[in-house]
Motif scaffolding. Sequence first.
Motif, PDB file in Angstrom:
ATOM      1  N   TYR A  58      18.749   1.248 -20.541  1.00 14.86           N
ATOM      2  CA  TYR A  58      18.614  -0.142 -20.125  1.00 14.86           C
ATOM      3  C   TYR A  58      19.808  -0.595 -19.305  1.00 14.86           C
ATOM      4  N   ASP A  59      19.577  -1.673 -18.563  1.00 16.54           N
ATOM      5  CA  ASP A  59      20.534  -2.117 -17.561  1.00 16.54           C
ATOM      6  C   ASP A  59      21.544  -3.080 -18.193  1.00 16.54           C
ATOM      7  N   MET A  60      22.494  -2.522 -18.913  1.00 15.18           N
ATOM      8  CA  MET A  60      23.474  -3.378 -19.596  1.00 15.18           C
ATOM      9  C   MET A  60      24.384  -4.078 -18.595  1.00 15.18           C
ATOM     10  N   ASP A  61      24.586  -3.441 -17.454  1.00 16.58           N
ATOM     11  CA  ASP A  61      25.451  -4.081 -16.444  1.00 16.58           C
ATOM     12  C   ASP A  61      24.866  -5.422 -16.002  1.00 16.58           C
ATOM     13  N   CYS A  62      23.577  -5.443 -15.797  1.00 21.06           N
ATOM     14  CA  CYS A  62      22.904  -6.665 -15.365  1.00 21.06           C
ATOM     15  C   CYS A  62      23.039  -7.749 -16.436  1.00 21.06           C
ATOM     16  N   ILE A  63      22.817  -7.357 -17.703  1.00 19.40           N
ATOM     17  CA  ILE A  63      22.917  -8.331 -18.806  1.00 19.40           C
ATOM     18  C   ILE A  63      24.355  -8.831 -18.912  1.00 19.40           C
ATOM     19  N   ASP A  79      14.188  -9.619 -16.695  1.00 23.51           N
ATOM     20  CA  ASP A  79      13.131  -8.706 -17.147  1.00 23.51           C
ATOM     21  C   ASP A  79      13.744  -7.313 -17.171  1.00 23.51           C
ATOM     22  N   LEU A  80      13.868  -6.772 -18.369  1.00 22.44           N
ATOM     23  CA  LEU A  80      14.583  -5.494 -18.519  1.00 22.44           C
ATOM     24  C   LEU A  80      13.879  -4.333 -17.795  1.00 22.44           C
ATOM     25  N   ARG A  81      12.574  -4.358 -17.778  1.00 23.33           N
ATOM     26  CA  ARG A  81      11.716  -3.347 -17.109  1.00 23.33           C
ATOM     27  C   ARG A  81      11.815  -1.947 -17.719  1.00 23.33           C
ATOM     28  N   GLU A  95       0.833  -1.197   0.000  1.00 28.99           N
ATOM     29  CA  GLU A  95       0.000   0.000   0.000  1.00 28.99           C
ATOM     30  C   GLU A  95       0.879   1.263   0.000  1.00 28.99           C
ATOM     31  N   ASP A  96       1.982   1.191   0.752  1.00 23.69           N
ATOM     32  CA  ASP A  96       2.870   2.364   0.831  1.00 23.69           C
ATOM     33  C   ASP A  96       3.484   2.659  -0.536  1.00 23.69           C
ATOM     34  N   GLU A  97       3.807   3.913  -0.705  1.00 23.79           N
ATOM     35  CA  GLU A  97       4.466   4.280  -1.955  1.00 23.79           C
ATOM     36  C   GLU A  97       5.907   3.787  -1.946  1.00 23.79           C
ATOM     37  N   TYR A  98       6.357   3.292  -3.078  1.00 23.12           N
ATOM     38  CA  TYR A  98       7.750   2.873  -3.230  1.00 23.12           C
ATOM     39  C   TYR A  98       8.128   3.105  -4.681  1.00 23.12           C
ATOM     40  N   THR A  99       9.396   3.188  -4.931  1.00 23.88           N
ATOM     41  CA  THR A  99       9.828   3.393  -6.314  1.00 23.88           C
ATOM     42  C   THR A  99      10.758   2.258  -6.733  1.00 23.88           C
ATOM     43  N   ILE A 100      10.744   1.997  -8.025  1.00 25.12           N
ATOM     44  CA  ILE A 100      11.730   1.095  -8.624  1.00 25.12           C
ATOM     45  C   ILE A 100      12.502   1.962  -9.602  1.00 25.12           C
ATOM     46  N   PRO A 101      13.800   2.067  -9.429  1.00 29.06           N
ATOM     47  CA  PRO A 101      14.530   3.006 -10.284  1.00 29.06           C
ATOM     48  C   PRO A 101      14.422   2.661 -11.764  1.00 29.06           C
ATOM     49  N   LEU A 102      14.286   3.683 -12.584  1.00 29.89           N
ATOM     50  CA  LEU A 102      14.308   3.459 -14.027  1.00 29.89           C
ATOM     51  C   LEU A 102      15.726   3.023 -14.403  1.00 29.89           C
ATOM     52  N   GLY A 103      15.801   2.134 -15.373  1.00 31.56           N
ATOM     53  CA  GLY A 103      17.128   1.710 -15.831  1.00 31.56           C
ATOM     54  C   GLY A 103      17.689   0.523 -15.083  1.00 31.56           C
ATOM     55  N   LYS A 104      16.889  -0.072 -14.192  1.00 28.27           N
ATOM     56  CA  LYS A 104      17.351  -1.246 -13.454  1.00 28.27           C
ATOM     57  C   LYS A 104      16.525  -2.471 -13.846  1.00 28.27           C
ATOM     58  N   ALA A 105      17.215  -3.505 -14.323  1.00 25.87           N
ATOM     59  CA  ALA A 105      16.530  -4.741 -14.695  1.00 25.87           C
ATOM     60  C   ALA A 105      16.256  -5.581 -13.455  1.00 25.87           C
ATOM     61  N   LYS A 106      15.481  -6.642 -13.664  1.00 27.15           N
ATOM     62  CA  LYS A 106      15.184  -7.559 -12.556  1.00 27.15           C
ATOM     63  C   LYS A 106      15.545  -8.977 -12.990  1.00 27.15           C
TER      64      LYS A 106
END
Lengths: 324, 372
Positions: free
Chosen positions: A241-246, A234-236, A186-197
């Motif tokens: 885009y999260d090239m480091d993750c890839i 999942d690139l999200r 319910e609380d607000e939270y953010t997922i940073p743009l540019g971060k894959a999962k």
Amino acid sequence: MANLTLVQAINLALTQEMEADDRIVLLGEDIGLNGGVFRVTEGLQQRFGEDRVVDTPLAESGIMGSAIGLAMAGMRPIPEIQFEGFLGPAYDQLINHGARYRTRSRGAITVPLTVRVPVGGGIHAPELHSDSPEAIYAHHPGIKVVMPASPYDAKGLLISAIRDPDPVIYFEPKRIYRAFREEVPEDEYTIPLGKAKIVEEGSDLTIVTWGAPVLQCLEAMDKLPDDISVELIDLRTIYPYDMDCIEESVRKTGRCVVVHEAPKTSGFGAEIAAMVQERCFLHLEAPVQRVTGYDTIMPYYKLELDYLPEADRIAEGVMACAAY
Amino acid sequence: MPTKVIYNAKINQIQILDENGKLDEKLARGGLKDAQVLKLYEHMSICRHYDEVAFKLQRSGRMGTYPQNMGQEAIGAVALAAIRADWMVPCYRENAALFLHGLPMEKILLHWMGDERGNQIPEGVNITPISIPIGTHMLHAAGIAWALKLRKEDAVAFTFFGDGATSEGDFHEAMNFACTLKLPCVFICQNNQWAISVPRSKQTASETFAQKGLAYGAECLQIDGNDVFAVYKAAKDARARALKDGKPTLIEAYTYRLGDHTTADDARRYRDAKELEMWRLRDPLIRTRKYLEAKDLWSDDKQKTLEAKAKEIVTKVVKNAEGIEKPTNDDIFDHTFAELPEEIIRQRDTMHTHSLGQRPEQETLRASARGV
């Protein structure tokens, strides 16, 4: 915490951000009393009034262009384009103006808007209601491109997009609007743009995808022999885009398959493949593979499942890459 | 400088057959003949039944989304004012005009059944496929009219669109091109009061949609769009004007969408039931029947026969549409270009986008992949 669909998660994010920031204005076709054709904005006009949730005339260029003006003058507009197939008239405004004002004005003018657009196929929709144009927008400098694949991510990514100081195109995969539910705080939270999962960890092969095909990839993974361990990313955010993750994943697995609904040629998979060979060349055990839509017009729904990267075709691509 | 009026504007509204079936004899002169009215009534009734059946097909999972035409069948009269060489450039609520102009009735069903063959218009039928993006196709009508003019053909292009479409920039560009280049083009705005959930009052602050054409130099009028006599007369006059003077006309056909926007919509969410009831009384079928009955050209027996005929025709059309074999996978690729690029041929022949397993030397890979 509630168990929500993607539609409900987006609605919740919009509600909370509108409560917190009175600069936010929603504008689009049928988003008011009707709550949008997918009911994403259900109840918002009743709650926030007709000045903040505006049914505009039927004009995508008008919606996008005036949203740019609103943003330039200190508001936080969230325009909706009803289907990705109707982005055409808005394209000029978004690309030639929205994405360029910061650069043109050397930072004096900014355009903090988030345009929401339902995207993709698989729902038996009519013509121009099933396309996947994300690569077109990723190709244009000055605009961020986001596509969530789960209710939890949808909320966190949308809040980040709204608070971002630059234009963001936020694609909502219709195929998973109501396909499953997930616990969403319910609380607000953010997922940073540019971060894959990393959806699933694995060691033999990396699949990179985004949007609705995340589900088809999971289905494909169930079809694979048990001795193939797949890491699913999942690139999200498609841009940046999260090239480091890839990179980290492919250095570990040595194999990479990219899956997307859009056509193969010049799809975003092409960019990822190029970057993987640039960054992971000596770690690769096989050429990077793509399992995508074809280089054709998105077929009408009788044949749409033959066009979309469904589980069998993904599994086949993965096997070909794994066996190389 | 003294102030003076340099431009005056007015918009005429034309109704010939009122909602009670009463005809304005004077205005009707030279217009529809009774045989034509009979033909239209039968045709509109068949279209209404088609619409009802299409709705049921969608509800029972036999067809995808479908936009009902219910209440707007009088637009079919445009086709009687047209000649075979004229073009129809529609959106998707003009079935009645398209069928009369030669479109096989199963085509529309096929389209909404998710089959591109629904857009494959037979040769010699001058109709463009229904257009899904709102308000963009009128420019094609302008282009077609331009070609007709350049080729000195004695024909015009009729284009149809809704009230919402007039908000799109392309509508204004189409009007401007047609008027500036003096093209034989007739613009027909079916103002059915609603663009999905957005009422006319939120679509424009203009008094009428018709007057939007004045600034471009078009002849502009509003007609009762549920009145076959008015539709016919307006279309016929506009056609003559387009050919004689190269002057486009914007016809606002004032009508009402009796159904939902599409089967994916539920108008009860945003529309007043009383408004709907009021418009049901203005149904073009009711008044046309009243007219025919008053002239002793119609009876309950004839109605029964017509209903049986409509059922028979529509049943056959549905059978044709559903009986067609599912297109093969190749159909996704084969019409992309006149000559397919190599990569598309490769994708078609392998149904793969991954590059492994597509060459003979990789046959072993393919075999292992097939084991999946």
